[in-house]
Scaffold this motif. Structure first.
Motif, mmCIF file in Angstrom:
data_model
loop_
_atom_site.group_PDB
_atom_site.id
_atom_site.type_symbol
_atom_site.label_atom_id
_atom_site.label_comp_id
_atom_site.label_asym_id
_atom_site.label_seq_id
_atom_site.Cartn_x
_atom_site.Cartn_y
_atom_site.Cartn_z
ATOM 1 N N ASP A 1 59.631 102.396 57.653
ATOM 2 C CA ASP A 1 58.853 102.516 56.203
ATOM 3 C C ASP A 1 59.118 101.698 55.231
ATOM 4 O OD1 ASP A 1 58.020 103.936 53.537
ATOM 5 O OD2 ASP A 1 59.868 105.048 53.397
ATOM 6 N N ARG B 1 54.599 98.096 58.585
ATOM 7 C CA ARG B 1 54.468 99.384 59.163
ATOM 8 C C ARG B 1 54.186 100.047 59.823
ATOM 9 N NH1 ARG B 1 55.259 103.179 54.583
ATOM 10 N NH2 ARG B 1 55.288 101.621 52.556
ATOM 11 N N LYS C 1 57.578 100.904 63.382
ATOM 12 C CA LYS C 1 56.642 101.555 62.767
ATOM 13 C C LYS C 1 57.774 102.317 61.364
ATOM 14 C CE LYS C 1 52.556 103.415 64.523
ATOM 15 N NZ LYS C 1 52.761 102.344 66.142
#
Length: 243
Positions: free
Chosen positions: A157, A136, A155
């Motif tokens: 989740d 992540r 990035k």
């Protein structure tokens, strides 16, 4: 092109007085290692973007005998790893391909392999990528079996226990695509550039790294890289010691 402008905020006190490119690994600044690695490829010129504590980096370059010509230029404000290409747009246009590497990643295999994979694949942009857990924090890549990238997420989740292919912080690109990078804005490879290229019908590829890779953007990871070097786990450091 070596990305050497960032503040290195993840390094905490280590970069309060020293820019991240000059932090030592195995007794030599990270930037010094990268310059040596570039000289081991078909690279003919090196370009550096500078910003944070640029004067220190320039002094280091003045005192270093590089094997290839080095050209440094200071960004008035940070524009991100892809936005920095605009700093040398005219100069880079003269080359067949541009290799871009961050100062805070250590890749075990020769940089030339990425350049060769980029050329063979006929890609507009090629990511060096590695497969890890806890992805992540990075640009996550969705890759076809043939090596073509179909999606890039910066990035995202994703669960920490899953493994994903991520951008390794090293790229090779056709300089004509720099025209896709807007001026004076923060621009990244996975978040903005790769999606823009794919939307325009350009081919974006992945070169899957083999062997050693480490992000050395934190004090702990830099220390661990030093321990790895001492154990002979970083191939090019071991080869130099044997010469």
């Amino acid at each position: 092109m070596i990305l050497a402008a960032g503040r290195g905020s993840r390094m905490g006190a280590l970069t309060a007085r020293t820019p991240k490119p000059l932090l030592p690994l195995a007794g030599k600044p990270l930037l010094g290692h990268l310059l040596d690695r570039c000289a081991e490829t078909d690279v003919t010129d090196v370009y550096l973007n500078l910003h944070y504590q640029a004067e220190q980096v320039l002094r280091f370059l003045d005192g270093t005998t590089a094997k290839v010509p080095v050209h440094a230029r200071t960004e008035p404000r940070l524009t991100g790893p892809a936005g920095a290409l605009r700093l040398f747009h005219e100069e880079l246009a003269a080359f067949d391909a541009v290799l871009v590497t961050s100062c805070d990643v250590i890749m075990g295999e020769p940089l030339q392999r990425l350049v060769d994979a980029h050329t063979r694949g006929g890609y507009a942009l090629t990511f060096a990528c590695t497969r890890i857990r806890q992805a992540r924090r990075y640009g996550v890549l969705d890759i076809d079996p043939d090596g073509r990238i179909r999606g890039a997420r910066e990035k995202p989740d994703v669960p920490d226990d899953e493994t994903h292919w991520i951008s390794a912080g090293v790229y090779c690109l056709d300089p004509r695509i720099i025209a896709h990078v807007p001026e004076d804005v923060v621009y990244d490879y996975a978040r903005e550039l790769a999606p823009a290229l794919m939307a325009a019908g350009e081919r974006v590829g992945a070169h899957r790294l083999t062997g050693y890779w480490r992000d050395v953007g934190t004090p702990d990871s830099l220390r661990e890289a030093g321990e790895d070097a001492g154990r002979g786990l970083i191939p090019w450091l071991t080869e130099r010691a044997d010469r």
